[in-house]
Design a protein around this motif. Structure first.
Motif, PDB file in Angstrom:
ATOM      1  N   LYS A 109       0.829  -1.206   0.000  1.00  0.00           N
ATOM      2  CA  LYS A 109       0.000   0.000   0.000  1.00  0.00           C
ATOM      3  C   LYS A 109       0.863   1.256   0.000  1.00  0.00           C
ATOM      4  CE  LYS A 109      -3.658   2.260   2.751  1.00  0.00           C
ATOM      5  NZ  LYS A 109      -4.551   2.107   3.929  1.00  0.00           N
ATOM      6  N   SER A 110       0.430   2.258  -0.767  1.00  0.00           N
ATOM      7  CA  SER A 110       1.015   3.597  -0.729  1.00  0.00           C
ATOM      8  C   SER A 110      -0.084   4.592  -0.378  1.00  0.00           C
ATOM      9  CB  SER A 110       1.635   3.965  -2.079  1.00  0.00           C
ATOM     10  OG  SER A 110       2.815   3.231  -2.309  1.00  0.00           O
ATOM     11  N   GLN A 111       0.209   5.470   0.569  1.00  0.00           N
ATOM     12  CA  GLN A 111      -0.769   6.483   0.984  1.00  0.00           C
ATOM     13  C   GLN A 111      -0.112   7.853   1.011  1.00  0.00           C
ATOM     14  OE1 GLN A 111      -3.894   5.824   4.038  1.00  0.00           O
ATOM     15  NE2 GLN A 111      -2.835   7.395   5.216  1.00  0.00           N
ATOM     16  N   LEU A 112      -0.715   8.791   0.283  1.00  0.00           N
ATOM     17  CA  LEU A 112      -0.248  10.168   0.233  1.00  0.00           C
ATOM     18  C   LEU A 112      -1.162  11.020   1.096  1.00  0.00           C
ATOM     19  CD1 LEU A 112       1.784  12.125  -1.160  1.00  0.00           C
ATOM     20  CD2 LEU A 112       0.046  12.463  -2.933  1.00  0.00           C
ATOM     21  N   THR A 113      -0.577  11.716   2.075  1.00  0.00           N
ATOM     22  CA  THR A 113      -1.360  12.521   3.016  1.00  0.00           C
ATOM     23  C   THR A 113      -0.983  13.989   2.902  1.00  0.00           C
ATOM     24  OG1 THR A 113      -1.484  10.670   4.556  1.00  0.00           O
ATOM     25  CG2 THR A 113      -1.976  12.838   5.446  1.00  0.00           C
ATOM     26  N   TYR A 114      -2.007  14.834   2.887  1.00  0.00           N
ATOM     27  CA  TYR A 114      -1.817  16.285   2.799  1.00  0.00           C
ATOM     28  C   TYR A 114      -2.409  16.935   4.033  1.00  0.00           C
ATOM     29  CZ  TYR A 114      -2.289  21.078   1.043  1.00  0.00           C
ATOM     30  OH  TYR A 114      -2.215  22.433   0.889  1.00  0.00           O
ATOM     31  N   ASN A 115      -1.613  17.761   4.738  1.00  0.00           N
ATOM     32  CA  ASN A 115      -2.096  18.493   5.904  1.00  0.00           C
ATOM     33  C   ASN A 115      -2.895  19.701   5.439  1.00  0.00           C
ATOM     34  OD1 ASN A 115      -0.867  16.890   7.972  1.00  0.00           O
ATOM     35  ND2 ASN A 115       1.093  17.790   7.410  1.00  0.00           N
ATOM     36  N   LYS A 159      -6.735  16.596   7.654  1.00  0.00           N
ATOM     37  CA  LYS A 159      -5.871  15.959   6.665  1.00  0.00           C
ATOM     38  C   LYS A 159      -6.708  15.314   5.579  1.00  0.00           C
ATOM     39  CE  LYS A 159      -2.006  14.813   9.757  1.00  0.00           C
ATOM     40  NZ  LYS A 159      -2.482  15.536  10.945  1.00  0.00           N
ATOM     41  N   LEU A 160      -6.098  15.166   4.424  1.00  0.00           N
ATOM     42  CA  LEU A 160      -6.680  14.419   3.326  1.00  0.00           C
ATOM     43  C   LEU A 160      -5.706  13.317   2.949  1.00  0.00           C
ATOM     44  CD1 LEU A 160      -8.971  14.266   1.116  1.00  0.00           C
ATOM     45  CD2 LEU A 160      -7.371  15.506  -0.343  1.00  0.00           C
ATOM     46  N   ALA A 161      -6.205  12.088   2.780  1.00  0.00           N
ATOM     47  CA  ALA A 161      -5.349  10.953   2.431  1.00  0.00           C
ATOM     48  C   ALA A 161      -5.888  10.254   1.190  1.00  0.00           C
ATOM     49  CB  ALA A 161      -5.271   9.966   3.592  1.00  0.00           C
ATOM     50  N   LEU A 162      -4.994   9.980   0.251  1.00  0.00           N
ATOM     51  CA  LEU A 162      -5.310   9.220  -0.951  1.00  0.00           C
ATOM     52  C   LEU A 162      -4.426   7.982  -0.960  1.00  0.00           C
ATOM     53  CD1 LEU A 162      -5.316  12.167  -3.535  1.00  0.00           C
ATOM     54  CD2 LEU A 162      -7.291  11.181  -2.359  1.00  0.00           C
ATOM     55  N   SER A 163      -4.995   6.804  -1.215  1.00  0.00           N
ATOM     56  CA  SER A 163      -4.204   5.578  -1.124  1.00  0.00           C
ATOM     57  C   SER A 163      -4.589   4.574  -2.205  1.00  0.00           C
ATOM     58  CB  SER A 163      -4.381   4.924   0.253  1.00  0.00           C
ATOM     59  OG  SER A 163      -5.705   4.457   0.430  1.00  0.00           O
ATOM     60  N   ALA A 164      -3.638   3.680  -2.484  1.00  0.00           N
ATOM     61  CA  ALA A 164      -3.868   2.557  -3.389  1.00  0.00           C
ATOM     62  C   ALA A 164      -3.186   1.334  -2.781  1.00  0.00           C
ATOM     63  CB  ALA A 164      -3.311   2.845  -4.778  1.00  0.00           C
ATOM     64  N   GLU A 165      -3.884   0.206  -2.781  1.00  0.00           N
ATOM     65  CA  GLU A 165      -3.356  -1.012  -2.169  1.00  0.00           C
ATOM     66  C   GLU A 165      -3.616  -2.205  -3.084  1.00  0.00           C
ATOM     67  OE1 GLU A 165      -3.367  -3.091   2.224  1.00  0.00           O
ATOM     68  OE2 GLU A 165      -5.257  -2.265   1.496  1.00  0.00           O
ATOM     69  N   ALA A 166      -2.578  -2.980  -3.345  1.00  0.00           N
ATOM     70  CA  ALA A 166      -2.687  -4.198  -4.149  1.00  0.00           C
ATOM     71  C   ALA A 166      -2.575  -5.415  -3.232  1.00  0.00           C
ATOM     72  CB  ALA A 166      -1.602  -4.241  -5.221  1.00  0.00           C
ATOM     73  N   PHE A 196      -0.080 -18.482  -6.241  1.00  0.00           N
ATOM     74  CA  PHE A 196       0.066 -17.144  -5.681  1.00  0.00           C
ATOM     75  C   PHE A 196      -0.135 -16.127  -6.804  1.00  0.00           C
ATOM     76  CE2 PHE A 196       2.615 -13.404  -4.548  1.00  0.00           C
ATOM     77  CZ  PHE A 196       2.126 -13.136  -3.282  1.00  0.00           C
ATOM     78  N   GLY A 197      -0.967 -15.112  -6.545  1.00  0.00           N
ATOM     79  CA  GLY A 197      -1.207 -14.140  -7.599  1.00  0.00           C
ATOM     80  C   GLY A 197      -1.984 -12.934  -7.133  1.00  0.00           C
ATOM     81  N   TYR A 198      -2.124 -11.977  -8.031  1.00  0.00           N
ATOM     82  CA  TYR A 198      -2.854 -10.743  -7.765  1.00  0.00           C
ATOM     83  C   TYR A 198      -4.343 -11.039  -7.636  1.00  0.00           C
ATOM     84  CZ  TYR A 198      -5.363  -6.451  -8.989  1.00  0.00           C
ATOM     85  OH  TYR A 198      -6.255  -5.411  -9.004  1.00  0.00           O
ATOM     86  N   ARG A 199      -4.991 -10.475  -6.602  1.00  0.00           N
ATOM     87  CA  ARG A 199      -6.418 -10.728  -6.367  1.00  0.00           C
ATOM     88  C   ARG A 199      -7.292  -9.475  -6.457  1.00  0.00           C
ATOM     89  NH1 ARG A 199      -5.516 -15.682  -7.647  1.00  0.00           N
ATOM     90  NH2 ARG A 199      -4.298 -16.860  -6.122  1.00  0.00           N
ATOM     91  N   GLU A 200      -6.792  -8.351  -5.922  1.00  0.00           N
ATOM     92  CA  GLU A 200      -7.636  -7.150  -5.955  1.00  0.00           C
ATOM     93  C   GLU A 200      -6.830  -5.889  -5.714  1.00  0.00           C
ATOM     94  OE1 GLU A 200     -10.316  -6.726  -2.320  1.00  0.00           O
ATOM     95  OE2 GLU A 200      -9.738  -8.845  -2.150  1.00  0.00           O
ATOM     96  N   MET A 201      -7.469  -4.756  -6.037  1.00  0.00           N
ATOM     97  CA  MET A 201      -6.888  -3.429  -5.816  1.00  0.00           C
ATOM     98  C   MET A 201      -7.921  -2.576  -5.080  1.00  0.00           C
ATOM     99  SD  MET A 201      -4.435  -1.124  -6.366  1.00  0.00           S
ATOM    100  CE  MET A 201      -3.444  -1.731  -7.730  1.00  0.00           C
ATOM    101  N   ARG A 202      -7.462  -1.869  -4.038  1.00  0.00           N
ATOM    102  CA  ARG A 202      -8.344  -0.995  -3.268  1.00  0.00           C
ATOM    103  C   ARG A 202      -7.814   0.436  -3.341  1.00  0.00           C
ATOM    104  NH1 ARG A 202      -8.917  -5.044   2.033  1.00  0.00           N
ATOM    105  NH2 ARG A 202      -9.866  -6.774   0.845  1.00  0.00           N
ATOM    106  N   ILE A 203      -8.652   1.335  -3.828  1.00  0.00           N
ATOM    107  CA  ILE A 203      -8.300   2.745  -3.975  1.00  0.00           C
ATOM    108  C   ILE A 203      -9.213   3.552  -3.065  1.00  0.00           C
ATOM    109  CG2 ILE A 203      -8.109   4.669  -5.601  1.00  0.00           C
ATOM    110  CD1 ILE A 203      -7.819   2.517  -7.814  1.00  0.00           C
ATOM    111  N   ALA A 204      -8.631   4.446  -2.251  1.00  0.00           N
ATOM    112  CA  ALA A 204      -9.428   5.141  -1.243  1.00  0.00           C
ATOM    113  C   ALA A 204      -9.055   6.617  -1.120  1.00  0.00           C
ATOM    114  CB  ALA A 204      -9.275   4.457   0.119  1.00  0.00           C
ATOM    115  N   ALA A 205     -10.024   7.418  -0.694  1.00  0.00           N
ATOM    116  CA  ALA A 205      -9.817   8.830  -0.358  1.00  0.00           C
ATOM    117  C   ALA A 205     -10.473   9.088   0.986  1.00  0.00           C
ATOM    118  CB  ALA A 205     -10.423   9.734  -1.434  1.00  0.00           C
ATOM    119  N   TYR A 206      -9.726   9.697   1.926  1.00  0.00           N
ATOM    120  CA  TYR A 206     -10.221   9.938   3.279  1.00  0.00           C
ATOM    121  C   TYR A 206     -10.002  11.384   3.698  1.00  0.00           C
ATOM    122  CZ  TYR A 206     -11.508   5.363   5.196  1.00  0.00           C
ATOM    123  OH  TYR A 206     -12.154   4.190   5.487  1.00  0.00           O
TER     124      TYR A 206
END
Length: 267
Positions: A171-177, A185-192, A209-219
Protein backbone atom coordinates in the motif's frame (compact mmCIF):
# COMPACT_ATOMS: atom_id res chain seq x y z
CA UNK A 1 -25.28 6.25 -7.26
CA UNK A 2 -22.20 6.38 -9.51
CA UNK A 3 -22.70 10.10 -10.16
CA UNK A 4 -22.96 10.78 -6.42
CA UNK A 5 -19.77 8.83 -5.71
CA UNK A 6 -17.89 10.70 -8.44
CA UNK A 7 -19.02 14.02 -6.94
CA UNK A 8 -17.79 12.94 -3.49
CA UNK A 9 -14.38 11.96 -4.89
CA UNK A 10 -14.07 15.21 -6.85
CA UNK A 11 -14.98 17.28 -3.79
CA UNK A 12 -12.43 15.50 -1.58
CA UNK A 13 -9.72 15.95 -4.21
CA UNK A 14 -10.40 19.67 -4.62
CA UNK A 15 -10.44 20.25 -0.87
CA UNK A 16 -6.94 18.76 -0.69
CA UNK A 17 -5.54 21.28 -3.16
CA UNK A 18 -7.39 24.31 -1.81
CA UNK A 19 -6.31 24.15 1.41
CA UNK A 20 2.06 16.54 12.89
CA UNK A 21 1.56 13.17 13.22
CA UNK A 22 -0.06 10.84 10.73
CA UNK A 23 -3.46 9.55 11.83
CA UNK A 24 -4.29 6.07 10.53
CA UNK A 25 -7.86 5.46 9.51
CA UNK A 26 -9.56 2.10 10.04
CA UNK A 27 -9.82 0.99 6.42
CA UNK A 28 -12.67 -1.24 5.21
CA UNK A 29 -12.00 -4.94 4.61
CA UNK A 30 -13.12 -6.68 1.45
CA UNK A 31 -16.80 -7.61 1.73
CA UNK A 32 -17.04 -9.71 -1.40
CA UNK A 33 -18.99 -9.14 -4.57
CA UNK A 34 -21.58 -6.35 -4.30
CA UNK A 35 -22.40 -2.97 -5.79
CA UNK A 36 -22.11 -0.76 -2.69
CA UNK A 37 -21.07 -1.20 0.93
CA UNK A 38 -20.99 0.68 4.24
CA UNK A 39 -18.21 0.36 6.85
CA UNK A 40 -18.36 1.87 10.36
CA UNK A 41 -15.89 1.40 13.22
CA UNK A 42 -15.18 2.59 16.75
CA UNK A 43 -11.61 2.37 18.01
CA UNK A 44 -9.55 3.13 21.09
CA UNK A 45 -5.94 4.21 20.53
CA UNK A 46 -3.63 4.22 23.57
CA UNK A 47 -0.13 5.67 23.88
CA UNK A 48 2.02 2.99 25.48
CA UNK A 49 5.10 5.06 26.33
CA UNK A 50 5.99 8.63 27.24
CA UNK A 51 7.91 9.20 23.97
CA UNK A 52 4.92 8.41 21.76
CA UNK A 53 6.78 5.65 19.91
CA UNK A 54 4.47 2.80 20.95
CA UNK A 55 0.71 2.71 20.44
CA UNK A 56 -2.10 0.18 20.55
CA UNK A 57 -5.31 0.41 18.54
CA UNK A 58 -8.31 -1.78 19.35
CA UNK A 59 -11.54 -1.50 17.43
CA UNK A 60 -14.90 -3.10 16.75
CA UNK A 61 -16.59 -2.60 13.40
CA UNK A 62 -19.48 -3.72 11.25
CA UNK A 63 -20.04 -3.71 7.52
CA UNK A 64 -23.17 -3.88 5.42
CA UNK A 65 -23.54 -4.28 1.66
CA UNK A 66 -25.99 -4.37 -1.20
CA UNK A 67 -27.18 -7.40 -3.11
CA UNK A 68 -25.66 -7.84 -6.58
CA UNK A 69 -28.89 -6.55 -8.17
CA UNK A 70 -29.34 -3.26 -6.24
CA UNK A 71 -27.42 -0.31 -4.75
CA UNK A 72 -28.85 -0.40 -1.21
CA UNK A 73 -25.67 -0.41 0.92
CA UNK A 74 -27.72 -1.27 4.04
CA UNK A 75 -29.36 -4.31 2.45
CA UNK A 76 -27.38 -7.14 4.05
CA UNK A 77 -25.17 -7.69 7.06
CA UNK A 78 -21.66 -8.22 5.68
CA UNK A 79 -19.13 -8.54 8.52
CA UNK A 80 -18.33 -8.10 12.21
CA UNK A 81 -14.68 -7.34 13.05
CA UNK A 82 -12.80 -7.23 16.36
CA UNK A 83 -9.18 -6.16 15.92
CA UNK A 84 -6.19 -5.36 18.14
CA UNK A 85 -2.92 -3.96 16.76
CA UNK A 86 0.29 -2.74 18.42
CA UNK A 87 2.54 -0.20 16.64
CA UNK A 88 6.20 0.64 17.31
CA UNK A 89 7.99 3.57 15.62
CA UNK A 90 11.44 2.11 16.16
CA UNK A 91 13.46 4.53 13.97
CA UNK A 92 12.94 7.84 12.16
CA UNK A 93 10.27 7.35 9.46
CA UNK A 94 10.01 3.61 10.19
CA UNK A 95 7.31 1.64 11.97
CA UNK A 96 6.27 -1.96 12.44
CA UNK A 97 3.12 -3.43 13.90
CA UNK A 98 1.52 -6.78 14.68
CA UNK A 99 -2.12 -7.68 15.17
CA UNK A 100 -4.76 -10.26 16.01
CA UNK A 101 -8.20 -10.15 14.43
CA UNK A 102 -11.53 -12.00 14.56
CA UNK A 103 -14.09 -11.69 11.76
CA UNK A 104 -17.59 -13.13 11.37
CA UNK A 105 -19.01 -12.94 7.87
CA UNK A 106 -22.38 -14.18 6.51
CA UNK A 107 -22.26 -16.02 3.18
CA UNK A 108 -25.06 -15.49 0.66
CA UNK A 109 -26.36 -17.45 -2.30
CA UNK A 110 -24.93 -16.38 -5.66
CA UNK A 111 -28.33 -16.16 -7.37
CA UNK A 112 -31.53 -14.25 -6.60
CA UNK A 113 -33.00 -13.76 -4.05
CA UNK A 114 -29.47 -13.96 -2.52
CA UNK A 115 -30.56 -15.47 0.78
CA UNK A 116 -28.11 -16.18 3.58
CA UNK A 117 -26.83 -19.76 3.41
CA UNK A 118 -24.09 -19.91 6.07
CA UNK A 119 -21.75 -17.96 8.35
CA UNK A 120 -17.96 -18.08 8.09
CA UNK A 121 -15.50 -17.23 10.85
CA UNK A 122 -11.97 -15.98 10.30
CA UNK A 123 -9.03 -15.71 12.69
CA UNK A 124 -6.23 -13.54 11.36
CA UNK A 125 -2.71 -12.61 12.44
CA UNK A 126 -0.60 -10.13 10.53
CA UNK A 127 2.54 -8.02 10.64
CA UNK A 128 3.17 -4.71 8.95
CA UNK A 129 6.23 -2.61 8.07
CA UNK A 130 5.90 1.02 6.99
CA UNK A 131 8.31 3.72 5.82
CA UNK A 132 7.17 7.36 5.65
CA UNK A 133 8.73 10.03 3.44
CA UNK A 134 8.34 13.73 4.28
CA UNK A 135 7.61 15.56 1.03
CA UNK A 136 7.88 19.16 2.17
CA UNK A 137 5.98 20.72 5.05
CA UNK A 138 2.49 19.43 4.21
CA UNK A 139 2.91 16.18 2.29
CA UNK A 140 3.75 12.67 3.53
CA UNK A 141 4.07 9.44 1.56
CA UNK A 142 3.71 6.23 3.54
CA UNK A 143 4.58 2.89 1.92
CA UNK A 144 3.48 -0.27 3.70
CA UNK A 145 4.00 -4.01 3.32
CA UNK A 146 1.66 -6.26 5.27
CA UNK A 147 1.78 -10.06 5.55
CA UNK A 148 -1.29 -11.97 6.76
CA UNK A 149 -2.22 -15.49 7.81
CA UNK A 150 -5.97 -16.14 7.62
CA UNK A 151 -7.67 -19.27 9.02
CA UNK A 152 -11.32 -20.02 8.19
CA UNK A 153 -14.07 -21.98 9.98
CA UNK A 154 -17.79 -22.49 9.70
CA UNK A 155 -20.03 -21.15 12.49
CA UNK A 156 -19.67 -24.46 14.38
CA UNK A 157 -15.86 -24.52 13.77
CA UNK A 158 -16.12 -27.26 11.16
CA UNK A 159 -14.13 -27.11 7.95
CA UNK A 160 -15.07 -24.82 5.07
CA UNK A 161 -13.98 -24.89 1.42
CA UNK A 162 -10.98 -22.61 2.04
CA UNK A 163 -8.75 -23.92 4.83
CA UNK A 164 -6.32 -21.01 5.24
CA UNK A 165 -4.72 -18.25 3.19
CA UNK A 166 -1.39 -16.43 3.00
CA UNK A 167 -1.87 -12.87 1.75
CA UNK A 168 0.54 -10.03 0.98
CA UNK A 169 -0.64 -6.42 0.80
CA UNK A 170 1.35 -3.50 -0.63
CA UNK A 171 0.00 0.00 0.00
CA UNK A 172 1.01 3.60 -0.73
CA UNK A 173 -0.77 6.48 0.98
CA UNK A 174 -0.25 10.17 0.23
CA UNK A 175 -1.36 12.52 3.02
CA UNK A 176 -1.82 16.29 2.80
CA UNK A 177 -2.10 18.49 5.90
CA UNK A 178 -5.08 20.68 5.09
CA UNK A 179 -5.04 22.83 8.23
CA UNK A 180 -3.68 22.75 11.79
CA UNK A 181 -7.18 23.73 12.92
CA UNK A 182 -8.68 20.46 14.20
CA UNK A 183 -5.71 18.64 12.64
CA UNK A 184 -7.41 18.28 9.26
CA UNK A 185 -5.87 15.96 6.67
CA UNK A 186 -6.68 14.42 3.33
CA UNK A 187 -5.35 10.95 2.43
CA UNK A 188 -5.31 9.22 -0.95
CA UNK A 189 -4.20 5.58 -1.12
CA UNK A 190 -3.87 2.56 -3.39
CA UNK A 191 -3.36 -1.01 -2.17
CA UNK A 192 -2.69 -4.20 -4.15
CA UNK A 193 -3.45 -7.62 -2.64
CA UNK A 194 -1.75 -10.91 -3.57
CA UNK A 195 -2.55 -14.30 -2.05
CA UNK A 196 -2.45 -18.08 -2.17
CA UNK A 197 -4.82 -20.46 -0.39
CA UNK A 198 -4.91 -24.02 0.88
CA UNK A 199 -8.27 -25.60 0.03
CA UNK A 200 -10.15 -28.39 1.82
CA UNK A 201 -12.61 -29.01 -1.03
CA UNK A 202 -13.00 -30.52 -3.53
CA UNK A 203 -9.55 -31.98 -2.74
CA UNK A 204 -6.80 -30.68 -0.45
CA UNK A 205 -4.63 -28.46 -2.66
CA UNK A 206 -2.86 -25.11 -2.98
CA UNK A 207 -3.94 -22.36 -5.32
CA UNK A 208 -1.31 -20.37 -7.17
CA UNK A 209 0.07 -17.14 -5.68
CA UNK A 210 -1.21 -14.14 -7.60
CA UNK A 211 -2.85 -10.74 -7.77
CA UNK A 212 -6.42 -10.73 -6.37
CA UNK A 213 -7.64 -7.15 -5.95
CA UNK A 214 -6.89 -3.43 -5.82
CA UNK A 215 -8.34 -1.00 -3.27
CA UNK A 216 -8.30 2.75 -3.97
CA UNK A 217 -9.43 5.14 -1.24
CA UNK A 218 -9.82 8.83 -0.36
CA UNK A 219 -10.22 9.94 3.28
CA UNK A 220 -10.84 13.20 5.12
CA UNK A 221 -9.56 13.15 8.72
CA UNK A 222 -10.04 15.62 11.57
CA UNK A 223 -10.09 15.97 15.35
CA UNK A 224 -13.33 16.88 17.12
CA UNK A 225 -12.60 20.22 18.88
CA UNK A 226 -11.94 20.07 22.63
CA UNK A 227 -12.19 16.28 22.70
CA UNK A 228 -9.91 13.20 22.50
CA UNK A 229 -11.73 11.92 19.40
CA UNK A 230 -10.62 11.84 15.79
CA UNK A 231 -12.99 11.13 12.90
CA UNK A 232 -12.20 9.65 9.46
CA UNK A 233 -14.73 9.68 6.63
CA UNK A 234 -14.06 8.43 3.14
CA UNK A 235 -14.71 6.40 0.04
CA UNK A 236 -13.08 3.18 -1.19
CA UNK A 237 -13.31 1.42 -4.54
CA UNK A 238 -12.57 -2.32 -4.36
CA UNK A 239 -11.62 -3.85 -7.72
CA UNK A 240 -11.85 -7.63 -7.28
CA UNK A 241 -10.27 -9.73 -10.02
CA UNK A 242 -12.73 -11.88 -12.01
CA UNK A 243 -15.72 -10.63 -9.99
CA UNK A 244 -19.12 -9.57 -11.28
CA UNK A 245 -18.68 -6.13 -9.70
CA UNK A 246 -15.48 -5.32 -11.59
CA UNK A 247 -17.51 -5.00 -14.80
CA UNK A 248 -19.44 -2.15 -13.14
CA UNK A 249 -16.46 -0.23 -11.74
CA UNK A 250 -15.89 -2.33 -8.60
CA UNK A 251 -17.53 -2.27 -5.17
CA UNK A 252 -18.14 1.28 -3.91
CA UNK A 253 -17.73 1.80 -0.15
CA UNK A 254 -18.71 4.67 2.10
CA UNK A 255 -16.70 4.48 5.33
CA UNK A 256 -16.53 6.29 8.67
CA UNK A 257 -14.74 5.64 11.94
CA UNK A 258 -14.23 7.42 15.22
CA UNK A 259 -11.15 6.88 17.38
CA UNK A 260 -10.80 7.70 21.07
CA UNK A 261 -7.20 8.74 21.72
CA UNK A 262 -5.92 8.01 25.23
CA UNK A 263 -2.61 9.60 26.27
CA UNK A 264 0.13 7.75 28.12
CA UNK A 265 -0.37 7.37 31.87
CA UNK A 266 2.49 6.12 34.00
CA UNK A 267 1.42 3.31 36.31
Amino acid sequence: MMCSIKKILATLFLIGFIGNTLKAQISPPGLGDANTALWTAFGVKRQLDSLGKKQALSYIAIGRKSSPDNDNLLSKQAILVINHEVYHSFAPHQQYSYALSYRRQPQYESSAPYEKESTEQEFRIYGRYAYTFDLGKKWKLKNTVRQEFRKFFAADFSKVEEDFQLRTRIKSQLTYNLSPTNNQKLALSAEALFSMSHLNDPDPQWTSFGYREMRIAAYYMFTIPHSPFTVDVGYMNDLIRDSRSIHHGGVHYLAADIIWNIPYHKN
